[in-house]
Write a protein that holds these residues in place. Structure first.
Motif, PDB file in Angstrom:
ATOM      1  N   SER B 374       0.861  -1.182   0.000  1.00 21.07           N
ATOM      2  CA  SER B 374       0.000   0.000   0.000  1.00 21.07           C
ATOM      3  C   SER B 374       0.898   1.234   0.000  1.00 21.07           C
ATOM      4  CB  SER B 374      -0.946  -0.011   1.200  1.00 21.07           C
ATOM      5  OG  SER B 374      -0.219  -0.198   2.381  1.00 21.07           O
ATOM      6  N   LEU B 375       0.441   2.252  -0.697  1.00 22.51           N
ATOM      7  CA  LEU B 375       1.273   3.438  -0.942  1.00 22.51           C
ATOM      8  C   LEU B 375       0.845   4.575  -0.010  1.00 22.51           C
ATOM      9  CD1 LEU B 375       1.075   3.233  -4.800  1.00 22.51           C
ATOM     10  CD2 LEU B 375       2.937   2.453  -3.330  1.00 22.51           C
ATOM     11  N   PRO B 376       1.797   5.469   0.344  1.00 22.44           N
ATOM     12  CA  PRO B 376       1.447   6.590   1.227  1.00 22.44           C
ATOM     13  C   PRO B 376       0.509   7.572   0.526  1.00 22.44           C
ATOM     14  CG  PRO B 376       3.717   6.778   0.441  1.00 22.44           C
ATOM     15  CD  PRO B 376       3.214   5.462  -0.042  1.00 22.44           C
ATOM     16  N   PHE B 377      -0.431   8.078   1.278  1.00 19.35           N
ATOM     17  CA  PHE B 377      -1.388   9.038   0.716  1.00 19.35           C
ATOM     18  C   PHE B 377      -0.806  10.443   0.599  1.00 19.35           C
ATOM     19  CE2 PHE B 377      -4.550   5.816   1.268  1.00 19.35           C
ATOM     20  CZ  PHE B 377      -5.532   6.132   0.340  1.00 19.35           C
ATOM     21  N   ASP B 378       0.381  10.670   1.215  1.00 16.79           N
ATOM     22  CA  ASP B 378       0.918  12.037   1.242  1.00 16.79           C
ATOM     23  C   ASP B 378       1.978  12.291   0.184  1.00 16.79           C
ATOM     24  OD1 ASP B 378       2.807  10.382   2.270  1.00 16.79           O
ATOM     25  OD2 ASP B 378       3.055  11.456   4.178  1.00 16.79           O
ATOM     26  N   MET B 379       2.082  11.455  -0.840  1.00 15.13           N
ATOM     27  CA  MET B 379       3.030  11.730  -1.930  1.00 15.13           C
ATOM     28  C   MET B 379       2.573  12.979  -2.680  1.00 15.13           C
ATOM     29  SD  MET B 379       3.863   8.120  -3.809  1.00 15.13           S
ATOM     30  CE  MET B 379       2.188   7.557  -4.016  1.00 15.13           C
ATOM     31  N   PRO B 380       3.465  13.963  -2.894  1.00 17.93           N
ATOM     32  CA  PRO B 380       3.040  15.151  -3.660  1.00 17.93           C
ATOM     33  C   PRO B 380       2.608  14.777  -5.078  1.00 17.93           C
ATOM     34  CG  PRO B 380       5.424  15.179  -3.249  1.00 17.93           C
ATOM     35  CD  PRO B 380       4.852  14.064  -2.415  1.00 17.93           C
ATOM     36  N   GLU B 381       3.263  13.764  -5.662  1.00 16.44           N
ATOM     37  CA  GLU B 381       2.921  13.379  -7.033  1.00 16.44           C
ATOM     38  C   GLU B 381       1.481  12.868  -7.141  1.00 16.44           C
ATOM     39  OE1 GLU B 381       5.565  12.310  -5.350  1.00 16.44           O
ATOM     40  OE2 GLU B 381       7.384  12.673  -6.526  1.00 16.44           O
ATOM     41  N   LEU B 382       0.989  12.322  -6.032  1.00 14.84           N
ATOM     42  CA  LEU B 382      -0.391  11.828  -6.038  1.00 14.84           C
ATOM     43  C   LEU B 382      -1.365  12.981  -6.296  1.00 14.84           C
ATOM     44  CD1 LEU B 382      -2.435   9.537  -5.553  1.00 14.84           C
ATOM     45  CD2 LEU B 382      -2.170   9.879  -3.101  1.00 14.84           C
ATOM     46  N   ASP B 383      -1.115  14.110  -5.614  1.00  9.96           N
ATOM     47  CA  ASP B 383      -1.979  15.284  -5.818  1.00  9.96           C
ATOM     48  C   ASP B 383      -1.876  15.817  -7.240  1.00  9.96           C
ATOM     49  OD1 ASP B 383      -3.294  15.451  -3.445  1.00  9.96           O
ATOM     50  OD2 ASP B 383      -1.751  16.687  -2.473  1.00  9.96           O
ATOM     51  N   LEU B 384      -0.636  15.893  -7.751  1.00  6.53           N
ATOM     52  CA  LEU B 384      -0.448  16.385  -9.123  1.00  6.53           C
ATOM     53  C   LEU B 384      -1.197  15.501 -10.119  1.00  6.53           C
ATOM     54  CD1 LEU B 384       3.394  17.182  -9.025  1.00  6.53           C
ATOM     55  CD2 LEU B 384       1.512  18.853  -9.124  1.00  6.53           C
ATOM     56  N   ALA B 385      -1.072  14.195  -9.926  1.00  2.00           N
ATOM     57  CA  ALA B 385      -1.717  13.277 -10.866  1.00  2.00           C
ATOM     58  C   ALA B 385      -3.237  13.366 -10.750  1.00  2.00           C
ATOM     59  CB  ALA B 385      -1.241  11.846 -10.599  1.00  2.00           C
ATOM     60  N   ARG B 386      -3.746  13.501  -9.532  1.00  2.05           N
ATOM     61  CA  ARG B 386      -5.206  13.604  -9.355  1.00  2.05           C
ATOM     62  C   ARG B 386      -5.757  14.835 -10.060  1.00  2.05           C
ATOM     63  NH1 ARG B 386      -6.686  11.891  -3.182  1.00  2.05           N
ATOM     64  NH2 ARG B 386      -8.792  11.868  -4.010  1.00  2.05           N
ATOM     65  N   THR B 387      -5.024  15.940  -9.919  1.00  7.62           N
ATOM     66  CA  THR B 387      -5.462  17.177 -10.567  1.00  7.62           C
ATOM     67  C   THR B 387      -5.460  17.024 -12.089  1.00  7.62           C
ATOM     68  OG1 THR B 387      -4.550  18.403  -8.723  1.00  7.62           O
ATOM     69  CG2 THR B 387      -5.026  19.654 -10.744  1.00  7.62           C
ATOM     70  N   ALA B 388      -4.355  16.428 -12.617  1.00  5.97           N
ATOM     71  CA  ALA B 388      -4.256  16.253 -14.073  1.00  5.97           C
ATOM     72  C   ALA B 388      -5.373  15.352 -14.588  1.00  5.97           C
ATOM     73  CB  ALA B 388      -2.880  15.666 -14.428  1.00  5.97           C
ATOM     74  N   LEU B 389      -5.643  14.276 -13.859  1.00  6.95           N
ATOM     75  CA  LEU B 389      -6.708  13.350 -14.280  1.00  6.95           C
ATOM     76  C   LEU B 389      -8.079  14.035 -14.223  1.00  6.95           C
ATOM     77  CD1 LEU B 389      -5.536  10.047 -12.536  1.00  6.95           C
ATOM     78  CD2 LEU B 389      -5.709  10.447 -15.009  1.00  6.95           C
ATOM     79  N   ALA B 390      -8.311  14.828 -13.178  1.00  6.00           N
ATOM     80  CA  ALA B 390      -9.596  15.519 -13.050  1.00  6.00           C
ATOM     81  C   ALA B 390      -9.781  16.485 -14.214  1.00  6.00           C
ATOM     82  CB  ALA B 390      -9.666  16.254 -11.711  1.00  6.00           C
ATOM     83  N   GLU B 391      -8.699  17.146 -14.644  1.00  2.00           N
ATOM     84  CA  GLU B 391      -8.814  18.071 -15.783  1.00  2.00           C
ATOM     85  C   GLU B 391      -9.175  17.325 -17.062  1.00  2.00           C
ATOM     86  OE1 GLU B 391      -5.066  20.098 -15.619  1.00  2.00           O
ATOM     87  OE2 GLU B 391      -5.747  21.482 -14.052  1.00  2.00           O
ATOM     88  N   GLU B 392      -8.602  16.162 -17.253  1.00  2.00           N
ATOM     89  CA  GLU B 392      -8.888  15.403 -18.468  1.00  2.00           C
ATOM     90  C   GLU B 392     -10.300  14.808 -18.453  1.00  2.00           C
ATOM     91  OE1 GLU B 392      -7.501  15.045 -21.338  1.00  2.00           O
ATOM     92  OE2 GLU B 392      -8.916  13.526 -22.081  1.00  2.00           O
ATOM     93  N   TRP B 393     -10.699  14.236 -17.329  1.00  5.33           N
ATOM     94  CA  TRP B 393     -11.943  13.462 -17.291  1.00  5.33           C
ATOM     95  C   TRP B 393     -13.138  14.246 -16.775  1.00  5.33           C
ATOM     96  CZ3 TRP B 393     -12.118   8.494 -19.333  1.00  5.33           C
ATOM     97  CH2 TRP B 393     -10.875   7.945 -19.679  1.00  5.33           C
ATOM     98  N   GLY B 394     -12.889  15.418 -16.175  1.00  7.62           N
ATOM     99  CA  GLY B 394     -14.006  16.237 -15.722  1.00  7.62           C
ATOM    100  C   GLY B 394     -14.599  15.811 -14.397  1.00  7.62           C
TER     101      GLY B 394
END
Lengths: 462, 462
Positions: B374-394
């Motif tokens: 299981s991966l840590p929830f506090d990785m900064p890259e996780l936030d960056l990726a979530r934002t990028a995915l939200a922009e693509e998928w709405g």
């Protein structure tokens, strides 16, 4: 009475030629259960037709709903008439990779004990056994110009497929099958030096169970823990078929099963039939099945249940993380006494269905079943045959029950009202139904001589 | 920051060409578990080498103990560096007869809902997913001349065979694998319109059990009721693996398994993850496995055991009255939390062995196992990726656990001390590991666009 000695001498002298004829028969891959081999089944029938016609039999090929039967007549008015039954079809050969030589390229081999063996599919079951009778007829014809008694030969091609079509054909052709007694050569000797006459046979009920869950194969990572697995369901059904004491756990399964009489059990105790002798040669040492029973009971007078095959999911090399959509098993029961295969079919299907989850489905295919049969001990022909066998082998013939099933014997009783003498020269280690099937050369040679004697004994009754 | 818009436009415009490139990759039958396909695995590696070299990566093929890996570098000093991992090998294709078109002749199809799908073995797992990342790199190179951040691409060829040889290769080549984070595209979306980042993965322990009884196949008429049947023994073992409540019945199996925190369970309850939605599409309706658990728990946070395959005896058409000498099953476990595959291997083998009669034998083959991660929830890259995915998928990306195992993710943590972001565009009905595997054209297209955005976001950190 015709002279027996020259006939026996002719059998001895002609053994190599007899082997060549058997080999020609064995080269025909007459597998009856696989539709791809239907042409070869017909080829085997035609080979027999030619062989029997050449021996002076009035021979014909007759269609059934599956493979044709061969029927050959050599009447002799004023003598008893016998109906000999055998089968020209053979078992499938898989697993092919375990055969030391190709199954349909018969050969003579010498085993570790220095004994000569005929190796090939059908060598023992039943082509080799059938040819002992035909070769006996040949020798009589060659030496005496005729047979000692009237003979009809009926060879079918679907015995390994439940004799599909044969009972219907027998029922429709009763007029062609008149005889005083039926002879069958498809059973075993007691041991390599002691002949046997089989007086009872277990019945058979054979099923295929196909369990279907998801409508496709699934990834076990995704779905594992949430989706039904048909192999689990099938394994549970199979595990539930026996209780902890090795008894079959189907409700009512033992109804109609009688306890073996004490005097028979006492006789059997004297036979020295041990796990060491019966199981050690196949690499086992402990009897499976019902606890507290003698080994000989387990295979002769008790019913049994075996899974004959199972398949599902990924079975190749390495790993595949799959949950199968479907899995299937072939499950059969050996029946004794009054067990009814039709009742069993209903009980078994209910037993299976109550173990299928609501969102899964099952198909239960019921192949042909047969009841157990047992023959009267007071047939006069039984005594004649025992005497003839004792003269050939130098020891008395044992009368035994057999674990396997030859359903047509029950049909002969029902449809022709005739009893059957089961006299065979197979051995327990003949590997019938297995790779590297063999038939002892002694079985073939002395089996032929035995039939020559038996025909003479029957003819002398006239 | 480099301009993202022209890159996304280029991806849209070039989609047909991107599909052609993917189809060329899919035509290579790179099945890793079957040695017969080893040459095709190498061919797939060479195809990637050519593709990545043409994109300006410094690319090489490296040998491992099984199939080669492809390693490609495009460093960009002063920016974060990502290590992208994927696999070019695919699952076996059997049962081949269930494929509507040949598995290695990829095609574009339209499903019943009018959606376009790429059909072929590997379309989703993992060639289609790998190509979303490579096509994103291609578009950046085409529009901007360079990538937004440093990229190393590692594509292995034995993932479907337990990543045999890869951990050893990674351990020996740490110096070539320097990166701030690992990216993997081998997981699924939450649903067709909601992207997901997988933050936990179940582990895997995979075994093969071969039970041997008699040293040959036996006639069930002769031996039925007296000889051990390996299918019975195997079925009993499998039946014993689960108790009546669907729990795995191996002693100590649940040691190391933690209860899912109440707040997570509450979140999951809000997800509307029902049997109707998850199981109905595959023809089922009732969750199997542990009783009293939510369906989402069963596949994400609970361990599971599945038989992946079984074979023994006669499995052809019709009947054969045989007792098999040998039968075998492939059995695997999905692991969570602190379950130890090595401890499990010992427990499982003991569990199997104590169910083998004294005169039979068993071989337990233990394939590679992996712990859950299981991966840590506090990785900064996780936030960056979530934002990028939200922009693509709405819509916001869901963070989920995955039922399947990607053992190498644990190895990256252990050997490189790097965390992994698992971002995939597969769908639950992609039929990976099954006939007619497919990858939604939307997954391929918007997956590529998603990676273009994520690379931009990472590059912008510099």
């Amino acid at each position: 009475m015709a002279a027996l000695a020259p006939v026996l001498n002719d059998i001895d002298r002609d053994l190599d030629n007899a082997l060549e004829r058997l080999f020609a028969f064995l080269r025909i891959p007459s597998v009856s259960t696989d539709p791809a081999y239907a042409g070869h089944c017909r080829e085997a029938a035609q080979w027999l037709e030619g062989t029997l016609t050449a021996l002076g039999f009035e021979t014909g090929i007759h269609e059934t709903s599956l493979h044709p039967v061969v029927l050959a007549h050599a009447p002799k008015p004023g003598t008893p008439h016998v109906l000999f039954y055998g089968h020209y079809d053979v078992q499938p050969v898989d697993p092919l990779n375990l055969w030391e030589t190709p199954p349909f390229e018969p050969r003579l081999a010498t085993n570790a004990q220095g004994e000569r063996e005929i190796v090939g599919r059908g060598a023992s079951d039943d082509k080799g056994q059938v040819m002992t009778f035909i070769e006996a007829c040949r020798a009589w014809k060659a030496m005496d110009g005729e047979l000692p008694c009237g003979v009809t030969i009926l060879i079918e091609g679907a015995e390994e497929n439940g004799s599909q079509g044969l009972p219907e054909w027998v029922a429709a052709n009763r007029d062609k099958l008149g005889a005083d007694i039926v002879l069958v050569c498809d059973t075993s000797m007691w041991n390599p030096t002691t002949p046997a006459i089989t007086t009872s046979l277990r019945g058979l009920a054979y099923f295929e169970v196909k369990v279907r869950c998801a409508d496709r194969d699934l990834h076990s990572g995704f779905f594992g823990g949430a989706a039904r697995n048909p192999i689990h369901i099938l394994s549970k059904i199979i595990a539930d078929l026996h209780d902890a004491d090795g008894k079959v756990a189907l409700p009512g399964f033992y109804e109609g099963v009688r306890e073996t009489p004490t005097e028979i059990l006492e006789q059997w105790k004297g036979l020295d039939f041990t796990a060491e002798k019966f199981l050690r040669p196949i690499g086992l040492s402990e009897p499976a099945g019902e606890r507290g029973r003698m080994l000989i009971e387990l295979i002769q007078s008790r019913p049994a249940c075996d899974v004959n095959g199972i398949i599902g999911g990924y079975t190749g090399e390495g790993t595949k993380t799959v949950i199968a959509g479907e899995a299937s098993a072939k499950i059969s029961f050996r029946l004794v006494d009054d067990q009814d295969p039709e009742v069993l079919a209903r009980t078994f299907e209910a037993f299976v269905r109550e173990r299928i989850p609501a969102d899964c489905s099952v198909e239960v295919i019921c192949y042909k079943g047969s009841r157990a049969i047992s023959l009267p001990f007071d047939m006069p022909e039984l005594d004649l045959a025992r005497t003839a066998l004792a003269e050939e082998w130098g020891v008395p013939a044992v009368t035994i029950g057999a674990g396997g099933s030859i359903p047509i014997v029950g049909d002969f009783k029902r449809l022709l009202d005739r009893n059957t003498l089961l006299i065979g020269f197979g051995l327990d280690d003949d590997r019938i139904h297995s790779p590297n099937e063999k038939y002892s050369l002694t079985s073939f040679h002395k089996g032929t001589r035995s039939w020559a004697r038996i025909l003479a004994a029957f003819g002398a009754v006239a």
